[in-house]
Structures are given as structure tokens and as C-alpha cells.
Scaffold this active site. Sequence first.
Site, PDB file in Angstrom:
ATOM      1  N   GLY A   4     -17.776   3.646  -7.879  1.00 26.36           N
ATOM      2  CA  GLY A   4     -18.254   3.825  -9.243  1.00 26.36           C
ATOM      3  C   GLY A   4     -17.122   4.411 -10.057  1.00 26.36           C
ATOM      4  O   GLY A   4     -16.001   4.561  -9.555  1.00 26.36           O
ATOM      5  N   ASP A  36      -9.103   2.060 -11.604  1.00 28.04           N
ATOM      6  CA  ASP A  36     -10.368   2.526 -11.025  1.00 28.04           C
ATOM      7  C   ASP A  36     -11.156   1.323 -10.494  1.00 28.04           C
ATOM      8  O   ASP A  36     -11.333   0.336 -11.197  1.00 28.04           O
ATOM      9  CB  ASP A  36     -11.175   3.252 -12.115  1.00 28.04           C
ATOM     10  CG  ASP A  36     -12.334   4.031 -11.538  1.00 28.04           C
ATOM     11  OD1 ASP A  36     -12.479   4.061 -10.300  1.00 28.04           O
ATOM     12  OD2 ASP A  36     -13.101   4.624 -12.327  1.00 28.04           O
ATOM     13  N   VAL A  37     -11.572   1.411  -9.228  1.00 31.99           N
ATOM     14  CA  VAL A  37     -12.370   0.328  -8.640  1.00 31.99           C
ATOM     15  C   VAL A  37     -13.839   0.746  -8.731  1.00 31.99           C
ATOM     16  O   VAL A  37     -14.218   1.783  -8.182  1.00 31.99           O
ATOM     17  CB  VAL A  37     -11.961   0.085  -7.170  1.00 31.99           C
ATOM     18  CG1 VAL A  37     -12.803  -1.017  -6.544  1.00 31.99           C
ATOM     19  CG2 VAL A  37     -10.477  -0.248  -7.092  1.00 31.99           C
ATOM     20  N   ASP A  52       2.945  -3.775   9.209  1.00 37.30           N
ATOM     21  CA  ASP A  52       3.397  -2.463   8.718  1.00 37.30           C
ATOM     22  C   ASP A  52       4.796  -2.549   8.134  1.00 37.30           C
ATOM     23  O   ASP A  52       5.055  -2.119   7.015  1.00 37.30           O
ATOM     24  CB  ASP A  52       3.457  -1.446   9.881  1.00 37.30           C
ATOM     25  CG  ASP A  52       2.098  -0.859  10.203  1.00 37.30           C
ATOM     26  OD1 ASP A  52       1.164  -1.099   9.426  1.00 37.30           O
ATOM     27  OD2 ASP A  52       1.978  -0.165  11.227  1.00 37.30           O
ATOM     28  N   GLU A  72      -0.013  -6.179  13.938  1.00 34.03           N
ATOM     29  CA  GLU A  72      -0.077  -4.915  13.192  1.00 34.03           C
ATOM     30  C   GLU A  72       1.312  -4.311  12.976  1.00 34.03           C
ATOM     31  O   GLU A  72       1.645  -3.849  11.892  1.00 34.03           O
ATOM     32  CB  GLU A  72      -0.968  -3.915  13.932  1.00 34.03           C
ATOM     33  CG  GLU A  72      -1.089  -2.610  13.177  1.00 34.03           C
ATOM     34  CD  GLU A  72      -2.484  -2.020  13.220  1.00 34.03           C
ATOM     35  OE1 GLU A  72      -2.638  -0.909  12.721  1.00 34.03           O
ATOM     36  OE2 GLU A  72      -3.407  -2.667  13.745  1.00 34.03           O
ATOM     37  N   ASP A  94     -14.479   7.978  -5.654  1.00 35.39           N
ATOM     38  CA  ASP A  94     -15.622   7.711  -4.761  1.00 35.39           C
ATOM     39  C   ASP A  94     -15.129   7.595  -3.320  1.00 35.39           C
ATOM     40  O   ASP A  94     -13.945   7.347  -3.090  1.00 35.39           O
ATOM     41  CB  ASP A  94     -16.357   6.427  -5.197  1.00 35.39           C
ATOM     42  CG  ASP A  94     -15.418   5.229  -5.293  1.00 35.39           C
ATOM     43  OD1 ASP A  94     -14.939   4.773  -4.236  1.00 35.39           O
ATOM     44  OD2 ASP A  94     -15.138   4.767  -6.415  1.00 35.39           O
ATOM     45  N   SER A 125      -4.813  -1.121   7.537  1.00 30.33           N
ATOM     46  CA  SER A 125      -3.417  -1.007   7.967  1.00 30.33           C
ATOM     47  C   SER A 125      -2.517  -1.900   7.116  1.00 30.33           C
ATOM     48  O   SER A 125      -1.306  -1.856   7.273  1.00 30.33           O
ATOM     49  CB  SER A 125      -3.203  -1.286   9.447  1.00 30.33           C
ATOM     50  OG  SER A 125      -4.205  -2.037   9.996  1.00 30.33           O
TER      51      SER A 125
END
Length: 563
Positions: free
Chosen positions: A539, A517-518, A276, A272, A543, A475
Site C-alpha cells: 500500500g 512506491d509499490v 548474483d 544462482e 509495507d 536473489s
Amino acid sequence: TCCPYSLLGLFALILSGKCSYSPEPDQRRTLPPGWVSLGRADPEEELSLTFALRQQNLERLSELVQAVSDPNSPQYGKYLTLENVADLVRPSPLTLHMVQKWLLAAGAQKCHSVITQDFLTCWLSIRQAELLLPGAEFHHYVGGPTETHVVRSPRPYQLPQALAPHVDFVGGLHRFPPTSSLRQRPEPQVTGTVGLHLGVTPSVIRKRYNLTSQDVGSGTSNNSQACAQFLEQYFHDSDLAQFMRLFGGNFAHQASVTRVVGQQGRGRAGIEASLDVQYLMSAGANISTWVYSSPGRHEGQEPFLQWLMLLSNESALPHVHTVSYGDEEDSLSSAYIQRVNTELMKAAARGLTLLFASGDSGAGCWSVSGRHQFRPTFPASSPYVTTVGGTSFQEPFLITNEIVDYISGGGFSNVFPRPSYQEEAVAKFLSSSPHLPPSGYFNASGRAYPDVAALSDGYWVVSNRVPIPWVSGTSASTPVFGGLLSLINEHRILSGRPPLGFLNPRLYQQHGAGLFDVTHGCHASCLDEEVEGQGFCSGPGWDPVTGWGTPNFPALLKTLLNP
């Protein structure tokens, strides 16, 4: 009745311990999985405790955050200095006097404050600490993947009633260091050999988010960025150098960290910590980078609290901070959550952009009096940070559209009400989403998160000189989004504008302009007959799975460059 408030009678009462109260009755004190007690601590052993002192003028601070973060306000971008913040929130002379008298009487040694004077960290013997905080009983514990040693109290502590108006809570008694939720996923199965990429690398990110080789820091501004991590793990310079040799060939970059704050242990690198640094420095390429590494770790300290105190003790800080830390809201005391939220508000007033990972458990799940509910995490649920969710490629081996990564943390806070900046977006989602979970599972009036997202699935990381594939978690998405905001800050600084600061009011006012936009996919939640493991679904528009979406760099730069 308890305790008359005359100053003379006060110290007698404090010392007699007659009237006391519990500042954190709701703090979870059960041992986290994987931790064991090694028995009572030696009374002569030293430990360090942190006293969070009651601040002033928090209403005013909240108004100022709104003013400096709202593009329609004449104060926009006119951030406060740390000294301005200190003048505003500094505890009252009475608070400072009372707490110092109390600690002195208990024999506390070597107390350190911060510039804002709202935290005191003191060294005491275990014996003194148990006298000072009736009820507390200190034990040694060991646990976590790196066999970390801590001193904690399994029993609640009390404070003299006379201190109730002066102390928010005492840190270093109950909360255990966090553990990582990062995972290595199995490699997706592919049919045929038309794969164009075999996992996410800096060049995949730069291609997907439309960065050119010119989209790097200039090396001439005083721009900087930081990542903070609170696990018992470290990054190695040699890993960063190897990562850049393998994956940094087609863009200008820096091959080493500018500044490490805290202890860089000699231990093995952690995935991790490596992730980062490597992705903040390849997305925010060629920008000076700081790393906060389990700062000031000592057996009695809470690493996240230590980091907040460092922010309050340094006047010149990087503009963007990315943090991959979170805890379930329900595991934290109300006193702690509210105070940490104030610390995040102080950072927003200073124009710091704080990005937090949204978590890797989807909507989460826990059982409340026999009924399932979703389980929000904090600080992801704080109204003063920008929270980053996660996505996957629709076709695992092609640089295509993104869909929801089912682990992407998201939902509605049970603690913080919905902030005004997201009122319209969240109301629209709640009224138009075709797949809303039953209302008993979430608090529709709470702060909703995440705010944005980025790829969180299938990353390559170099750790202990070994390239490791298929690393997944928010992360990963958080430093990527942070690095891109640093590049935008670079343009702003070079054209004489202030850095972006707390982004959410602007982000929501602009309805997610400059983001992809996902719109496909749902994240995970409770495995029961009612929701069958499905939380919220993405949507059109905002969201609580991917926020407003993922960065389209040239468009995002354009929309965030002026004013």
C-alpha cells in the site's frame, strides 16, 4: 548445586565432565529434505569445528552503530575500523584462557583465530570431538542438488557448565548448507505481438530505474562491491564474459571479477551464483567486484559462519555486500541467531552495507501447536541489515509500473523487537492497511521487513554458456539494489564523503525518498480457510512486502548524496 567457580577446581571439573549444559537446545536437528545419512564417521577422521567465544561491550557497540548510521548524529559516517571493533568486543582474558586450556586438554590441533579474537576454528579427530562435546555423535551425510558431503551430529552436544559464560555455541555440528529457492517460471502468456521486452536484462533494469549510460563507476576510485553465496555452486568467468557480450553493450562495465574469496570449484556453474555476479556487475557497472564463493568449504564447516569470520579477519573490505541466503528463524537456535546478529552489528559499525534477500516464500507458513502462523526468515529479519523484497512488471512485457511479486519474502520477526528507526513507518502500516491478516498469524511488535525492493521476476542469466530466461527470486533483486547503492557510493567517495554504511536509519528518516512506491499486490502465505494463501498487501508508504519500494536512481542519488 553444580560446579563451584574456583579456577583451580575448574579444570578438574571441565575434564571430569560432571556438570554440563546444552548451548543450543532449540537448534533444529532433523535432516533437511533431500539429505541422507551414510552412517557414523570414522573416529580417526579429522574435522574442523568453530567455537564462538563470548564478546564484550555489545551495548556500547549497539550505541555506536546508531551514532554512525543516523544522519542527525555528529558521529554520522565516522565508522569504526576493524581494529576499533576488535578493541571493543574482544573476549575477556579469562574467556580466552579458559577456552584455550579446555581445547588444549582435548588435543585440539591447528586452532585459528580472527582479528577480533571472538572465533576459534580448530581441527580435531572425530574421537576427540565426541569426547570434547558429550552427546555429539558424528555421521556423514550427503544431499542437496550437487550431492554435497557433510559431517554433522544428529544429537545435541553439551559443554562443561564452567564454560557457560565463555562460549556462545559451537559451529559445524547441526546446521546443514542452505539450498537455493531460485526458480525458473513459465514464460507469461502474451496476446498479440506488441511485447517490448522478452524478460529482464541489464538494459531493462537500467531503463526502468532511470539510469543513463553515464551512470557507471568512474574506474578511478577505490570503490568496490561484493556478493556472497553459500551454495555448492560456482560462477564461470566465461559466462560473465558472454553475459556482458550479450547484454552489456550499452554501458561501460568490467568483464571479470576482481577477487574471488574462497574456493572456486571446477564444477558446473550454478544459476544462482551466475545471477548474483552478472546483475551486481551490470547494475553496479564498472565497479570492482569481489565474490565470496562458499568460502573455505570443508565437510565440518558452515559456509555462512565462514563468511562472517572472513569479515572479522580482513580490515579493508568492499563497501556493499549482497547476500542471497536465509533460513527459517524457527530452525535456528537462539544462541546462533543472537550471535550472528552481533556479527551483522559489527559490520554495520564498520560502515558496511549488507543487503539480504527477503526470501521467496512470501509471508511463509508453518504450524505451531496445530495453528498456522507466518514464518519469518533470518538474516532477513535482522535489524542490522537492509532487506530486499521483490516486484514484477504490471504488464509482463512492457517496462511499466511494478507490482508485488507474490513470492516476495516479508513479515515480522519472532526474535527481534521492532527497531526504533522503523517505529513510525510500521505503526502507520499496521493502523492503516485495509487487508491485515488476523493478529494470531504474526508478531506485530517484531522487526518488520523488507526495507526496499527491486524486480525479482523473469531474469535472463548465462550459466554454462547457455542463456537461460525467466529466472525469478529475491536473489535477483538483491544484487540489483546493491549495485545501484555502489554507484551512489562512487559519487560519495569522489566528493570526499564516507560510503553509505548501514542504510536503514537514513532510509526510514527520509520516508523512502528516491524510491518508487509499490502499492498493488499481496504476497503468498498459508493455504487455509482463514487467509486463503494471502499474506500482507502492499500500500502507500512502507509495507512488509516491498518495503519503501524500488529505486528511482536519479532521485535516490540526489537524496543519498549529501551529507
